[in-house]
Design a protein around this motif. Structure first.
Motif, PDB file in Angstrom:
ATOM      1  N   ASP A 222       0.798  -1.232   0.000  1.00  0.00           N
ATOM      2  CA  ASP A 222       0.000   0.000   0.000  1.00  0.00           C
ATOM      3  C   ASP A 222       0.831   1.283   0.000  1.00  0.00           C
ATOM      4  N   THR A 223       2.145   1.179   0.069  1.00  0.00           N
ATOM      5  CA  THR A 223       2.998   2.368  -0.052  1.00  0.00           C
ATOM      6  C   THR A 223       3.378   2.660  -1.503  1.00  0.00           C
ATOM      7  N   ILE A 224       2.997   1.780  -2.426  1.00  0.00           N
ATOM      8  CA  ILE A 224       3.414   1.897  -3.830  1.00  0.00           C
ATOM      9  C   ILE A 224       2.247   2.407  -4.667  1.00  0.00           C
ATOM     10  N   GLN A 225       2.534   3.374  -5.496  1.00  0.00           N
ATOM     11  CA  GLN A 225       1.523   3.917  -6.409  1.00  0.00           C
ATOM     12  C   GLN A 225       2.003   3.739  -7.843  1.00  0.00           C
ATOM     13  N   LEU A 226       1.540   2.700  -8.500  1.00  0.00           N
ATOM     14  CA  LEU A 226       1.870   2.447  -9.898  1.00  0.00           C
ATOM     15  C   LEU A 226       0.624   1.943 -10.614  1.00  0.00           C
ATOM     16  N   PRO A 227       0.377   2.418 -11.837  1.00  0.00           N
ATOM     17  CA  PRO A 227      -0.809   1.966 -12.565  1.00  0.00           C
ATOM     18  C   PRO A 227      -0.592   0.606 -13.216  1.00  0.00           C
ATOM     19  N   SER A 228      -1.666  -0.157 -13.320  1.00  0.00           N
ATOM     20  CA  SER A 228      -1.604  -1.425 -14.052  1.00  0.00           C
ATOM     21  C   SER A 228      -2.953  -1.686 -14.701  1.00  0.00           C
ATOM     22  N   ALA A 229      -2.936  -2.504 -15.746  1.00  0.00           N
ATOM     23  CA  ALA A 229      -4.170  -2.814 -16.464  1.00  0.00           C
ATOM     24  C   ALA A 229      -5.013  -3.841 -15.718  1.00  0.00           C
ATOM     25  N   CYS A 230      -4.396  -4.597 -14.815  1.00  0.00           N
ATOM     26  CA  CYS A 230      -5.120  -5.654 -14.107  1.00  0.00           C
ATOM     27  C   CYS A 230      -5.689  -5.138 -12.787  1.00  0.00           C
ATOM     28  N   LYS A 231      -6.480  -5.955 -12.151  1.00  0.00           N
ATOM     29  CA  LYS A 231      -7.066  -5.656 -10.847  1.00  0.00           C
ATOM     30  C   LYS A 231      -5.968  -5.502  -9.804  1.00  0.00           C
ATOM     31  N   GLN A 232      -6.015  -4.424  -9.009  1.00  0.00           N
ATOM     32  CA  GLN A 232      -5.046  -4.208  -7.939  1.00  0.00           C
ATOM     33  C   GLN A 232      -5.701  -4.429  -6.577  1.00  0.00           C
ATOM     34  N   ILE A 233      -4.987  -5.150  -5.721  1.00  0.00           N
ATOM     35  CA  ILE A 233      -5.419  -5.373  -4.342  1.00  0.00           C
ATOM     36  C   ILE A 233      -4.295  -4.873  -3.447  1.00  0.00           C
ATOM     37  N   ARG A 234      -4.579  -3.921  -2.602  1.00  0.00           N
ATOM     38  CA  ARG A 234      -3.550  -3.287  -1.792  1.00  0.00           C
ATOM     39  C   ARG A 234      -3.459  -3.978  -0.433  1.00  0.00           C
ATOM     40  N   TYR A 235      -2.226  -4.214   0.018  1.00  0.00           N
ATOM     41  CA  TYR A 235      -2.024  -4.865   1.306  1.00  0.00           C
ATOM     42  C   TYR A 235      -0.992  -4.084   2.111  1.00  0.00           C
ATOM     43  N   GLY A 236      -1.042  -4.214   3.434  1.00  0.00           N
ATOM     44  CA  GLY A 236      -0.085  -3.518   4.286  1.00  0.00           C
ATOM     45  C   GLY A 236      -0.644  -3.316   5.675  1.00  0.00           C
ATOM     46  N   LEU A 237      -0.017  -2.413   6.426  1.00  0.00           N
ATOM     47  CA  LEU A 237      -0.396  -2.181   7.809  1.00  0.00           C
ATOM     48  C   LEU A 237      -1.243  -0.922   7.989  1.00  0.00           C
ATOM     49  N   SER A 238      -1.554  -0.240   6.901  1.00  0.00           N
ATOM     50  CA  SER A 238      -2.331   0.999   6.998  1.00  0.00           C
ATOM     51  C   SER A 238      -3.822   0.741   6.828  1.00  0.00           C
ATOM     52  N   ARG A 239      -4.621   1.667   7.289  1.00  0.00           N
ATOM     53  CA  ARG A 239      -6.077   1.546   7.186  1.00  0.00           C
ATOM     54  C   ARG A 239      -6.552   1.538   5.734  1.00  0.00           C
ATOM     55  N   GLU A 240      -5.749   2.108   4.837  1.00  0.00           N
ATOM     56  CA  GLU A 240      -6.156   2.211   3.438  1.00  0.00           C
ATOM     57  C   GLU A 240      -6.025   0.882   2.692  1.00  0.00           C
ATOM     58  N   ALA A 241      -5.353  -0.083   3.289  1.00  0.00           N
ATOM     59  CA  ALA A 241      -5.117  -1.356   2.612  1.00  0.00           C
ATOM     60  C   ALA A 241      -6.404  -2.178   2.524  1.00  0.00           C
ATOM     61  N   ASP A 242      -6.547  -2.925   1.434  1.00  0.00           N
ATOM     62  CA  ASP A 242      -7.672  -3.852   1.307  1.00  0.00           C
ATOM     63  C   ASP A 242      -7.492  -5.037   2.256  1.00  0.00           C
ATOM     64  N   ILE A 243      -6.232  -5.448   2.430  1.00  0.00           N
ATOM     65  CA  ILE A 243      -5.895  -6.521   3.363  1.00  0.00           C
ATOM     66  C   ILE A 243      -4.898  -5.934   4.360  1.00  0.00           C
ATOM     67  N   GLN A 244      -5.349  -5.727   5.596  1.00  0.00           N
ATOM     68  CA  GLN A 244      -4.577  -4.963   6.578  1.00  0.00           C
ATOM     69  C   GLN A 244      -4.178  -5.823   7.776  1.00  0.00           C
ATOM     70  N   GLY A 245      -2.908  -5.759   8.150  1.00  0.00           N
ATOM     71  CA  GLY A 245      -2.438  -6.398   9.364  1.00  0.00           C
ATOM     72  C   GLY A 245      -2.553  -5.448  10.543  1.00  0.00           C
ATOM     73  N   MET A 246      -2.999  -5.963  11.693  1.00  0.00           N
ATOM     74  CA  MET A 246      -3.226  -5.131  12.871  1.00  0.00           C
ATOM     75  C   MET A 246      -2.735  -5.846  14.123  1.00  0.00           C
ATOM     76  N   ASN A 247      -2.335  -5.054  15.109  1.00  0.00           N
ATOM     77  CA  ASN A 247      -1.984  -5.579  16.430  1.00  0.00           C
ATOM     78  C   ASN A 247      -0.922  -6.676  16.343  1.00  0.00           C
ATOM     79  N   LEU A 248       0.174  -6.387  15.655  1.00  0.00           N
ATOM     80  CA  LEU A 248       1.280  -7.342  15.575  1.00  0.00           C
ATOM     81  C   LEU A 248       1.898  -7.505  16.955  1.00  0.00           C
ATOM     82  N   ARG A 249       2.153  -8.758  17.352  1.00  0.00           N
ATOM     83  CA  ARG A 249       2.660  -8.991  18.696  1.00  0.00           C
ATOM     84  C   ARG A 249       3.334 -10.355  18.796  1.00  0.00           C
ATOM     85  N   TYR A 250       4.184 -10.467  19.802  1.00  0.00           N
ATOM     86  CA  TYR A 250       4.834 -11.733  20.131  1.00  0.00           C
ATOM     87  C   TYR A 250       4.205 -12.227  21.405  1.00  0.00           C
ATOM     88  N   GLU A 251       3.486 -13.339  21.319  1.00  0.00           N
ATOM     89  CA  GLU A 251       2.661 -13.781  22.441  1.00  0.00           C
ATOM     90  C   GLU A 251       2.706 -15.297  22.548  1.00  0.00           C
TER      91      GLU A 251
END
Length: 450
Positions: A222-251
């Protein structure tokens, strides 16, 4: 040449991690596989045990008499000098010759190829993805590292039309591929000896993602902004991501997080390998797997049972009061991510790192950034620069790098001296870091420390 008409495949640089996967592929197909490499290694030893003929001297023109021109394909790596004797002789005699990436391009053209691209994270992401797919719907995979789950860099499944490959930006190799889907993990400046500028590298990545089938998909950080002809799915740790990681922890001895997958939250997902960067890699794997029809339950199980990749955050010693981890990180961003994960896992511990710079040009291009990343260590040993394909550059030395590290915490030592120093030093967490031949001190260190 039709591969059905090929009886033998000859590799120049067969001991490379990517080349050896192709060698194993053709060996499994029943082709006669042989090749050259510069020096013996554990990987060439393994290939020889798999009945692949390997030699370590340049045969020059004599190689022509050993290979049938009408039924042989020659595959070579761009890491081999263009004036290498065997390469020149085979080219002059008109043998069918392909770069490794061209052969991967052929494979992805005729399968449902999934190309994993980016300046960081390709190997771990592709290996993690291959594991999840292998455990669920099946896949073939050509990996840039040795999977700890399977002890190999090649997975084969004759019933699957999916091929997972690393899309390597070096030498613009990824432009040879024809993927159906893909991942783009990072576009930080690197390989400036090839691209000359960060903008040119970015243009290369844009060209690559636009080679993805328009009916396919791209998982993009989700930090990368590049155009493509295919479907884009954004991932990362930010709220803007389509697939977002939250509350990372060692438990409870495991690395965990919650994951928002579109509008659903997956609770308490356990990762088999720790690290913030591996958490992000897992998000990309989730997106690709869902696009390919893998169930949520199979994905979660695969992420938890993934054991990692050799030399990627690999535990060599894991004891209550002493930990030794070996990692391939060779770019400032990778080192920063590694050390951030170490601090999350082992807060308040004294961390000693042994770093081997890889390439004079990379050390020159990123020396201040390397110094900043390495300054996060409590103590630092720097080995002499690993030159690979390069000649020395005046003023670019390990001593110069140590001179920029803050806190007067670094020193330059030979590999043997580094081993001696570590065995007598006081530390809680030891790291060996780098992409050259630093891996050759891993086993001696382990033997001295256990």
């Amino acid at each position: 040449m039709d591969l059905k008409e090929v009886h033998s495949v000859y590799f120049i640089g067969i001991g490379g991690i990517g080349m050896s996967a192709l060698a194993r592929y053709f060996n499994a197909m029943g082709k006669k596989v042989s090749g050259y490499d510069k020096t013996p290694s554990p990987l060439t030893d393994t290939l020889q045990k798999e009945r692949i003929d390997i030699h370590f001297e340049d045969w020059g023109e004599a190689v022509v008499g050993k290979l049938d021109k009408t039924s042989t394909i020659v595959i070579y790596t761009p890491a081999v000098p263009t004036d290498f004797g065997e390469l020149e002789a085979l080219r002059d005699m008109g043998y069918v010759m392909m770069k490794r990436a061209q052969m991967l391009g052929y494979i992805t053209r005729y399968t449902k190829g999934i190309g994993v691209a980016g300046t960081h994270g390709k190997t771990t992401t592709s290996t993690m993805l291959a594991h999840v797919l292998h455990q669920s719907i099946g896949c073939n995979a050509f990996l840039g590292g040795i999977s700890s789950n399977y002890g190999t860099n090649l997975l084969l499944d004759s019933s699957s039309d999916i091929s997972v490959v690393e899309a390597d930006e070096f030498d613009r190799s990824f432009l040879q591929l024809h993927p159906f889907g893909g991942v783009l993990t990072a576009v930080d400046a690197d390989h400036l000896d090839i691209y000359e500028s960060a903008s040119a590298l970015l243009e290369g990545f844009e060209l690559y993602i636009n080679k993805i089938d328009p009916e396919g998909f791209l998982l993009i950080h989700d930090t990368i902004q590049l155009p493509s002809a295919c479907k884009q799915i954004r991932y990362g740790l930010s709220r803007e991501a389509d697939i977002q990681g939250m509350n990372l922890r060692y438990e409870a001895g495991t690395f965990r997080m919650e994951i928002r997958v579109y509008d659903e939250v997956w609770q308490n997902v356990i990762l088999g390998v720790p690290g913030i960067h591996n958490a992000e890699n897992a998000l990309a794997v989730i997106g690709v797997s869902l696009e390919l029809g893998v169930s949520k339950e199979a994905i979660i199980e695969g992420l938890q049972s993934f054991k990692g990749v050799k030399r990627r955050f690999e535990y060599i010693i894991k004891e209550p009061n002493r930990v030794y981890i070996d990692d391939y990180a060779h770019h400032p961003t990778e080192i920063k991510a590694l050390l951030s994960s170490i601090r999350l896992l082992y807060p308040e511990k004294r961390v000693l790192g042994i770093f081997q710079p890889h390439l004079f040009s990379r050390t020159r291009d990123f020396m201040p950034e390397f110094a900043r990343s390495l300054s996060e260590l409590d103590e630092l040993i720097v080995l002499p620069i690993y030159p690979a394909r390069e000649l020395p550059i005046e003023g670019i030395t390990s001593e110069a790098l140590v001179g920029q590290v803050s806190g007067d915490k670094g020193q330059v030592l030979s590999p043997d001296a580094a081993i001696e120093y570590v065995t007598k030093s006081d530390w809680d967490v030891l790291l060996t870091i780098g992409a050259g031949d630093i891996d050759r001190i891993v086993q001696p260190l382990r033997e001295r420390l256990i």
